[in-house]
Design a protein around this motif. Sequence first.
Motif, PDB file in Angstrom:
ATOM      1  N   GLN A 268     -14.736 -52.456 -13.446  1.00  0.00           N
ATOM      2  CA  GLN A 268     -13.550 -53.140 -13.986  1.00  0.00           C
ATOM      3  C   GLN A 268     -13.578 -53.181 -15.508  1.00  0.00           C
ATOM      4  N   TYR A 344      -8.807 -55.830  -7.778  1.00  0.00           N
ATOM      5  CA  TYR A 344      -7.669 -56.744  -7.844  1.00  0.00           C
ATOM      6  C   TYR A 344      -6.897 -56.813  -6.554  1.00  0.00           C
ATOM      7  N   SER A 385      -8.001 -61.712 -17.400  1.00  0.00           N
ATOM      8  CA  SER A 385      -7.688 -60.287 -17.442  1.00  0.00           C
ATOM      9  C   SER A 385      -6.209 -60.083 -17.732  1.00  0.00           C
ATOM     10  N   GLN A 388      -5.528 -60.932 -21.347  1.00  0.00           N
ATOM     11  CA  GLN A 388      -6.009 -59.878 -22.240  1.00  0.00           C
ATOM     12  C   GLN A 388      -5.063 -58.679 -22.211  1.00  0.00           C
ATOM     13  N   LYS A 534     -17.751 -64.018 -13.106  1.00  0.00           N
ATOM     14  CA  LYS A 534     -16.781 -62.944 -13.376  1.00  0.00           C
ATOM     15  C   LYS A 534     -16.595 -62.683 -14.875  1.00  0.00           C
TER      16      LYS A 534
HETATM   17  C1  LIG Z   1      -8.573 -55.562 -17.177  1.00  0.00           C
HETATM   18  C2  LIG Z   1      -9.836 -56.386 -17.193  1.00  0.00           C
HETATM   19  C3  LIG Z   1     -10.230 -57.022 -18.358  1.00  0.00           C
HETATM   20  C4  LIG Z   1     -11.412 -57.777 -18.385  1.00  0.00           C
HETATM   21  N1  LIG Z   1     -11.779 -58.375 -19.564  1.00  0.00           N
HETATM   22  C5  LIG Z   1     -12.936 -59.068 -19.637  1.00  0.00           C
HETATM   23  C6  LIG Z   1     -13.367 -59.648 -20.878  1.00  0.00           C
HETATM   24  O1  LIG Z   1     -12.699 -59.534 -21.899  1.00  0.00           O
HETATM   25  N2  LIG Z   1     -14.549 -60.303 -20.902  1.00  0.00           N
HETATM   26  C7  LIG Z   1     -15.335 -60.453 -19.803  1.00  0.00           C
HETATM   27  O2  LIG Z   1     -16.402 -61.030 -19.907  1.00  0.00           O
HETATM   28  N3  LIG Z   1     -14.937 -59.935 -18.612  1.00  0.00           N
HETATM   29  C8  LIG Z   1     -13.762 -59.252 -18.499  1.00  0.00           C
HETATM   30  N4  LIG Z   1     -13.344 -58.723 -17.302  1.00  0.00           N
HETATM   31  C9  LIG Z   1     -14.188 -58.964 -16.107  1.00  0.00           C
HETATM   32  C10 LIG Z   1     -15.358 -57.992 -16.095  1.00  0.00           C
HETATM   33  O3  LIG Z   1     -14.884 -56.671 -16.333  1.00  0.00           O
HETATM   34  C11 LIG Z   1     -16.082 -58.070 -14.754  1.00  0.00           C
HETATM   35  O4  LIG Z   1     -16.571 -59.369 -14.588  1.00  0.00           O
HETATM   36  C12 LIG Z   1     -17.245 -57.085 -14.702  1.00  0.00           C
HETATM   37  O5  LIG Z   1     -16.770 -55.757 -14.861  1.00  0.00           O
HETATM   38  C13 LIG Z   1     -17.995 -57.194 -13.375  1.00  0.00           C
HETATM   39  O6  LIG Z   1     -18.992 -56.228 -13.370  1.00  0.00           O
HETATM   40  P1  LIG Z   1     -19.653 -55.718 -12.015  1.00  0.00           P
HETATM   41  O7  LIG Z   1     -20.576 -54.632 -12.419  1.00  0.00           O
HETATM   42  O8  LIG Z   1     -20.162 -56.853 -11.255  1.00  0.00           O
HETATM   43  O9  LIG Z   1     -18.458 -55.132 -11.128  1.00  0.00           O
HETATM   44  P2  LIG Z   1     -17.354 -54.006 -11.424  1.00  0.00           P
HETATM   45  O10 LIG Z   1     -17.041 -53.936 -12.858  1.00  0.00           O
HETATM   46  O11 LIG Z   1     -16.258 -54.320 -10.460  1.00  0.00           O
HETATM   47  O12 LIG Z   1     -18.070 -52.657 -11.000  1.00  0.00           O
HETATM   48  C14 LIG Z   1     -18.361 -52.353  -9.659  1.00  0.00           C
HETATM   49  C15 LIG Z   1     -18.543 -50.844  -9.500  1.00  0.00           C
HETATM   50  O13 LIG Z   1     -18.963 -50.567  -8.169  1.00  0.00           O
HETATM   51  C16 LIG Z   1     -18.286 -49.421  -7.667  1.00  0.00           C
HETATM   52  N5  LIG Z   1     -18.253 -49.502  -6.201  1.00  0.00           N
HETATM   53  C17 LIG Z   1     -17.538 -50.345  -5.432  1.00  0.00           C
HETATM   54  N6  LIG Z   1     -17.775 -50.116  -4.123  1.00  0.00           N
HETATM   55  C18 LIG Z   1     -18.679 -49.105  -4.071  1.00  0.00           C
HETATM   56  C19 LIG Z   1     -19.328 -48.408  -2.995  1.00  0.00           C
HETATM   57  N7  LIG Z   1     -19.111 -48.721  -1.722  1.00  0.00           N
HETATM   58  N8  LIG Z   1     -20.182 -47.382  -3.299  1.00  0.00           N
HETATM   59  C20 LIG Z   1     -20.434 -47.054  -4.596  1.00  0.00           C
HETATM   60  N9  LIG Z   1     -19.832 -47.687  -5.647  1.00  0.00           N
HETATM   61  C21 LIG Z   1     -18.984 -48.704  -5.388  1.00  0.00           C
HETATM   62  C22 LIG Z   1     -16.903 -49.524  -8.312  1.00  0.00           C
HETATM   63  O14 LIG Z   1     -16.260 -48.254  -8.358  1.00  0.00           O
HETATM   64  C23 LIG Z   1     -17.247 -50.066  -9.702  1.00  0.00           C
HETATM   65  O15 LIG Z   1     -17.471 -49.022 -10.630  1.00  0.00           O
HETATM   66  C24 LIG Z   1     -12.184 -57.944 -17.220  1.00  0.00           C
HETATM   67  C25 LIG Z   1     -11.790 -57.306 -16.043  1.00  0.00           C
HETATM   68  C26 LIG Z   1     -10.633 -56.537 -16.021  1.00  0.00           C
HETATM   69  C27 LIG Z   1     -10.227 -55.822 -14.767  1.00  0.00           C
END
Ligand SMILES: Cc1cc2nc3c(=O)[nH]c(=O)nc-3n(C[C@H](O)[C@H](O)[C@H](O)COP(=O)(O)OP(=O)(O)OC[C@H]3O[C@@H](n4cnc5c(N)ncnc54)[C@H](O)[C@@H]3O)c2cc1C
Length: 556
Positions: A268, A344, A385, A388, A534
């Motif tokens: 994300q 989302y 999000s 932003q 998050k």
């Molecule tokens: C538009 C937007 C703006 C944001 N802005 C901010 C901000 O300014 N500041 C902030 O702190 N946070 C922000 N966030 C929130 C932040 O991006 C998330 O909290 C963070 O990315 C979470 O990281 P994660 O690695 O846990 O999960 P994710 O970022 O969701 O990554 C999970 C990954 O796992 C992969 N995946 C899923 N299922 C599988 C599977 N079965 N097999 C293999 N791969 C898989 C997905 O493709 C993805 O690449 C924002 C989010 C969005 C959408």
Amino acid sequence: MESTSAPVPGSSPDEMFPVLTPDQQARVLAHGRSRNVESGETLVEPNAQGTKFFVVVAGKLDLLRLSDDKEDVVAVCGPGMFTGELNVLSGRRGLVRIRAAEAGEVIEIEREPLRALIQTDSELSDIFLRAFILRRLELIARGIGDLILIGSSHSLDTFRIKEFLTRNYQPYSYIDLERDAEVQDLLDRFNVAITDLPVLICRRTVVLRNPSNQEIVNCLGFNEGIDQTHIRDMIVVGAGPAGLAAAVYGASEGLDVLVIESNSPGGQAGASSKIENYLGFPTGISGQELAGNAYAQAQKFGAQVLIAKDARGLACDRRPYALKFDDGENVPARTIVIATGAQYRKLPLQNLSRFEGAGVYYGATHLESQLCRGEDVVVVGGGNSAGQAAVFLAQTARQVYMLVRSGGLAERMSRYLIRRIEESPTIQLLTNTEVISLEGNDQLERIQWRNNTSGNFETHNVGALFTMTGAIPNSSWLEGCVACDSGGFIKTGSDISNEDLSRANWPLARPPYLLETSLPGVFAVGDVRAGNVKRVASAVGEGSIAVSFVHQILSE
Ligand SMILES: Cc1cc2nc3c(=O)[nH]c(=O)nc-3n(C[C@H](O)[C@H](O)[C@H](O)COP(=O)(O)OP(=O)(O)OC[C@H]3O[C@@H](n4cnc5c(N)ncnc54)[C@H](O)[C@@H]3O)c2cc1C
């Protein structure tokens, strides 16, 4: 033909093509070998795998791009300069031909010894990594690569492929069917019917008709050479911030790490135009840049990453555990870090899927903002999000309608975003309002919404809808292997009740570690975890913390 463009942040030729001192060259030589080259000798062909790395001691090397039987000089490396860009770290096929422009001497070094050098020599590591990243950005900015995408800006699949290539830092040229008169000529040359679009011409020879991400990866050879049979110390599922952090810490601490990502690195965060609250970046950083750097960092320490590979299940009834894939493959691991994040929620609108990528978007980056420059847009959601996205889009859109179903912005929204929304003349906040219907032909053209307090309906000519309305965890693929809360978020550590543990047949005398799930040695980090806040920072923190417990499990 237009080139994909990405800003090359403050780079100078000296940073992109630095000259190594004699002492630095000697340190490289200790990991490689010196050899003479003849004038006109080709050292590397484009598309060669496991690209070698060269430092010029005497003479000159030309870096050449091939197009239509022609060779264009992309760069010239003189004495003290070195070849290579990000491909050297990832082991993917190279993009250019390297040829000696004159007789001379080079230091030749293979990929693995080069990685060992980068891990142990911090001065050279900084010089190489910086140059590799800047060179890749320069290649993208100049559209230098051997991928041509022919599509339409109204097509969901064109958008998907553009996003996939951009997020994987893959340079490509784009030809828009609707705007470019020369396109028919090109299509004829490759025997492509209009109905086959979008088409990706890969490596100048292979014509892929509306390819899946997996087919693109196969053509580019992203996953070649990654062994999927031996038992890994740690498999990380998901390459968002949480998964990349686990990979960086795990690999840098000597673990044999494999990362599995169903789409592109970045998760994300990669969909975020600018992250302003991540520690250490006072002016903010784009999600794409943060993810790209983390990805390079993980590879620098030796983590391997499988791209466009979807984990479909976990064999959790035996040790070592194994990840299951569509093609029936099983990849074994002693420990697993689940970092699959969340996605989302979709608006409950009948024809939503018709406009996804053709007016309906789930991320607001440079790519999407270019598609609706100077036009009206709608952002749905009242959280960080959405806030932003509204603030970012307000820089280029004519009017941003921000639709919130409740009476106001979320209480958790950062103060700085609330202030910017309130002060922006371009953003109109509409509370108690929800989208009722979408209209258009190939592309979204109109949106109808309703104010639930007054009951009034309004229809506006808006061609871009950004929806950011809460998240659903990507945990269904685990099929009951781990205890989850009622929303499907994975429970960890002390949040796992005794009941959960007995249902899961927890076999150990100790309780689960922090971030450990109801399955010993399987951890959950980031947005997929119950109770996670998050944020990028918490995802990164949890990914790194999990690694310290992985070490404990491996020594148990
Ligand atoms: C538009 C937007 C703006 C944001 N802005 C901010 C901000 O300014 N500041 C902030 O702190 N946070 C922000 N966030 C929130 C932040 O991006 C998330 O909290 C963070 O990315 C979470 O990281 P994660 O690695 O846990 O999960 P994710 O970022 O969701 O990554 C999970 C990954 O796992 C992969 N995946 C899923 N299922 C599988 C599977 N079965 N097999 C293999 N791969 C898989 C997905 O493709 C993805 O690449 C924002 C989010 C969005 C959408």
